[in-house]
Design a protein around this motif. Structure first.
Motif, PDB file in Angstrom:
ATOM      1  N   VAL A  43      12.701  16.278  47.285  1.00 45.33           N
ATOM      2  CA  VAL A  43      11.262  16.222  47.037  1.00 45.33           C
ATOM      3  C   VAL A  43      10.932  15.116  46.040  1.00 45.33           C
ATOM      4  O   VAL A  43       9.975  14.348  46.224  1.00 45.33           O
ATOM      5  CB  VAL A  43      10.744  17.583  46.530  1.00 45.33           C
ATOM      6  N   SER A  44      11.730  14.999  44.975  1.00 50.13           N
ATOM      7  CA  SER A  44      11.424  14.006  43.944  1.00 50.13           C
ATOM      8  C   SER A  44      11.649  12.587  44.452  1.00 50.13           C
ATOM      9  O   SER A  44      10.879  11.676  44.126  1.00 50.13           O
ATOM     10  CB  SER A  44      12.265  14.267  42.686  1.00 50.13           C
ATOM     11  N   LEU A  45      12.695  12.368  45.264  1.00 51.92           N
ATOM     12  CA  LEU A  45      12.991  11.021  45.751  1.00 51.92           C
ATOM     13  C   LEU A  45      12.075  10.599  46.891  1.00 51.92           C
ATOM     14  O   LEU A  45      11.683   9.432  46.981  1.00 51.92           O
ATOM     15  CB  LEU A  45      14.447  10.935  46.211  1.00 51.92           C
ATOM     16  N   SER A  46      11.739  11.520  47.772  1.00 49.32           N
ATOM     17  CA  SER A  46      10.925  11.156  48.931  1.00 49.32           C
ATOM     18  C   SER A  46       9.519  10.740  48.533  1.00 49.32           C
ATOM     19  O   SER A  46       8.829  10.054  49.296  1.00 49.32           O
ATOM     20  CB  SER A  46      10.858  12.327  49.922  1.00 49.32           C
ATOM     21  N   ALA A  47       9.103  11.133  47.335  1.00 49.77           N
ATOM     22  CA  ALA A  47       7.751  10.793  46.879  1.00 49.77           C
ATOM     23  C   ALA A  47       7.720   9.523  46.040  1.00 49.77           C
ATOM     24  O   ALA A  47       6.658   9.107  45.591  1.00 49.77           O
ATOM     25  CB  ALA A  47       7.176  11.958  46.074  1.00 49.77           C
ATOM     26  N   LYS A  48       8.885   8.879  45.823  1.00 46.11           N
ATOM     27  CA  LYS A  48       8.947   7.706  44.952  1.00 46.11           C
ATOM     28  C   LYS A  48       9.072   6.424  45.758  1.00 46.11           C
ATOM     29  O   LYS A  48       9.626   6.412  46.857  1.00 46.11           O
ATOM     30  CB  LYS A  48      10.145   7.808  43.982  1.00 46.11           C
ATOM     31  N   SER A  49       8.581   5.325  45.192  1.00 47.82           N
ATOM     32  CA  SER A  49       8.809   3.995  45.733  1.00 47.82           C
ATOM     33  C   SER A  49      10.030   3.426  45.024  1.00 47.82           C
ATOM     34  O   SER A  49       9.982   3.127  43.832  1.00 47.82           O
ATOM     35  CB  SER A  49       7.591   3.102  45.499  1.00 47.82           C
ATOM     36  N   PHE A  50      11.143   3.319  45.737  1.00 52.34           N
ATOM     37  CA  PHE A  50      12.429   3.025  45.099  1.00 52.34           C
ATOM     38  C   PHE A  50      13.123   1.888  45.835  1.00 52.34           C
ATOM     39  O   PHE A  50      13.352   1.963  47.034  1.00 52.34           O
ATOM     40  CB  PHE A  50      13.291   4.287  45.118  1.00 52.34           C
ATOM     41  N   ASP A  51      13.444   0.825  45.131  1.00 53.27           N
ATOM     42  CA  ASP A  51      14.129  -0.331  45.710  1.00 53.27           C
ATOM     43  C   ASP A  51      15.456  -0.536  44.986  1.00 53.27           C
ATOM     44  O   ASP A  51      15.499  -1.122  43.897  1.00 53.27           O
ATOM     45  CB  ASP A  51      13.262  -1.578  45.585  1.00 53.27           C
ATOM     46  N   PRO A  52      16.571  -0.051  45.562  1.00 56.17           N
ATOM     47  CA  PRO A  52      17.858  -0.140  44.874  1.00 56.17           C
ATOM     48  C   PRO A  52      18.343  -1.567  44.680  1.00 56.17           C
ATOM     49  O   PRO A  52      19.143  -1.825  43.783  1.00 56.17           O
ATOM     50  CB  PRO A  52      18.808   0.661  45.778  1.00 56.17           C
ATOM     51  N   VAL A  53      17.880  -2.519  45.518  1.00 59.59           N
ATOM     52  CA  VAL A  53      18.341  -3.906  45.386  1.00 59.59           C
ATOM     53  C   VAL A  53      17.845  -4.510  44.077  1.00 59.59           C
ATOM     54  O   VAL A  53      18.603  -5.136  43.326  1.00 59.59           O
ATOM     55  CB  VAL A  53      17.868  -4.736  46.590  1.00 59.59           C
ATOM     56  N   SER A 103       7.172  24.342  50.938  1.00 58.09           N
ATOM     57  CA  SER A 103       8.371  25.189  50.955  1.00 58.09           C
ATOM     58  C   SER A 103       9.495  24.561  50.144  1.00 58.09           C
ATOM     59  O   SER A 103      10.170  25.232  49.343  1.00 58.09           O
ATOM     60  CB  SER A 103       8.830  25.414  52.394  1.00 58.09           C
ATOM     61  N   LEU A 104       9.715  23.246  50.334  1.00 62.93           N
ATOM     62  CA  LEU A 104      10.768  22.557  49.599  1.00 62.93           C
ATOM     63  C   LEU A 104      10.464  22.500  48.105  1.00 62.93           C
ATOM     64  O   LEU A 104      11.363  22.649  47.268  1.00 62.93           O
ATOM     65  CB  LEU A 104      10.953  21.143  50.154  1.00 62.93           C
ATOM     66  N   THR A 105       9.195  22.289  47.793  1.00 60.71           N
ATOM     67  CA  THR A 105       8.796  22.245  46.386  1.00 60.71           C
ATOM     68  C   THR A 105       9.024  23.592  45.714  1.00 60.71           C
ATOM     69  O   THR A 105       9.514  23.670  44.579  1.00 60.71           O
ATOM     70  CB  THR A 105       7.321  21.841  46.259  1.00 60.71           C
TER      71      THR A 105
END
Length: 291
Positions: free
Chosen positions: A48-58, A178-180
């Motif tokens: 839940v926490s990751l799917s809601a974030k804008s994340f660029d590992p590069v 549900s996941l939250t």
């Protein structure tokens, strides 16, 4: 600043105290509940926490490398100094390597840096959790079970969460809710479980907890400034790494120690004393991060 830090840390102490009082009265067996939390609630929270974030590992490659290096270097130093903690190496090393990133670290970094602090906080959460349940569990169990990488719900939750964020997937409200709800069980349950374990701890373990907590702070500060000398991060990333080094030991250290029966009383005392000491350590960390 003290009131802000207290607002973040005091709920941890309150829930642990409730578990402690309940454990003194009832002495419940929480092994099944602990397994449920690790296998289901944690993966739900990570996804839940990751799917809601804008994340660029590069773009975060240097910070990612520095974060991994900090965890490994802290473990190496702790391996050499474990005898001074009063605990065995298998009990002490994970406490020195893995901190309470989720309940304490993310709010703290966001408080210090605002929205810009969210991305590095998420990087720290993912790296720490993946290494914790592979390398950390391997330190405590005596061997690395590679099934904890490819068959671990935590790893799959991390991968799926990152993919979901990159693809900007939108889930039905009922599934998201549900996941939250499932993930929200995690923090209070693990803190209650910690309190229950402390209810049966010995007085001597509190001394070991104090020794270990002070030693862990020194180890992690030495490690973080060594890493920053090699990888000269700037701005938010530099501050987030310093704050990460000053966080108290992760509560999951206790849950893994309980699972593998690696001095769980000593680990529990190190965790709770570390959180008490965080009332002093976190302001120090904020000062070091912001100067």
């Amino acid at each position: 600043m003290f009131s802000q830090i207290a607002a973040i840390t005091l709920p941890i102490f309150v829930l642990a105290l409730v578990g402690f009082l309940y454990g003194r009265r009832v002495s419940p067996d929480l092994s099944g509940a602990n397994k449920l939390v690790v296998d289901m609630a944690l993966p739900a929270l990570i996804f839940v926490s990751l799917s809601a974030k804008s994340f660029d590992p590069v773009t975060a490659l240097s910070f990612t490398g520095a974060s991994i290096a900090l965890i490994l270097l802290s473990g190496l130093i702790a391996w050499a100094l474990a005898a001074a903690s009063g605990a065995s190496r298998s009990a002490f090393l994970p406490c020195a390597m893995f901190t309470n990133v989720g309940p304490v670290g993310i709010p703290l970094i966001a408080l210090a840096y605002g929205p810009e602090g969210v991305a590095p906080a998420v990087v720290l959460l993912v790296i720490s959790n993946v290494l914790h349940f592979t390398l950390g569990a391997g330190v405590m169990s005596g061997k690395v079970d590679w099934r904890m990488v490819y068959a671990n719900p935590l790893v799959w939750a991390t991968v799926l969460g990152l993919c979901s964020a990159q693809l900007q997937l939108v889930f039905p409200v009922w599934l998201q809710t549900s996941l939250t709800m499932l993930g929200s069980v995690l923090v209070p349950m693990m803190l209650l479980s910690l309190g229950v374990r402390l209810a049966s701890s010995k007085i001597e373990d509190a001394k070991i907890g104090a020794q270990s907590s002070a030693l862990i702070l020194l180890i992690r500060l030495a490690a973080v400034y060594g890493i920053l000398w090699l990888i000269p991060l700037q701005g938010v990333e530099r501050g987030a790494l310093i704050l990460f080094a000053c966080l108290p030991p992760a509560v999951f250290n206790f849950m893994l120690a309980d699972k593998f029966q690696v001095e769980p009383h000593k680990v529990a005392s190190t965790v709770i004393v570390g959180h008490l000491c965080s009332l002093l350590f976190l302001p120090l960390g904020l000062w070091l991060a912001l100067i």
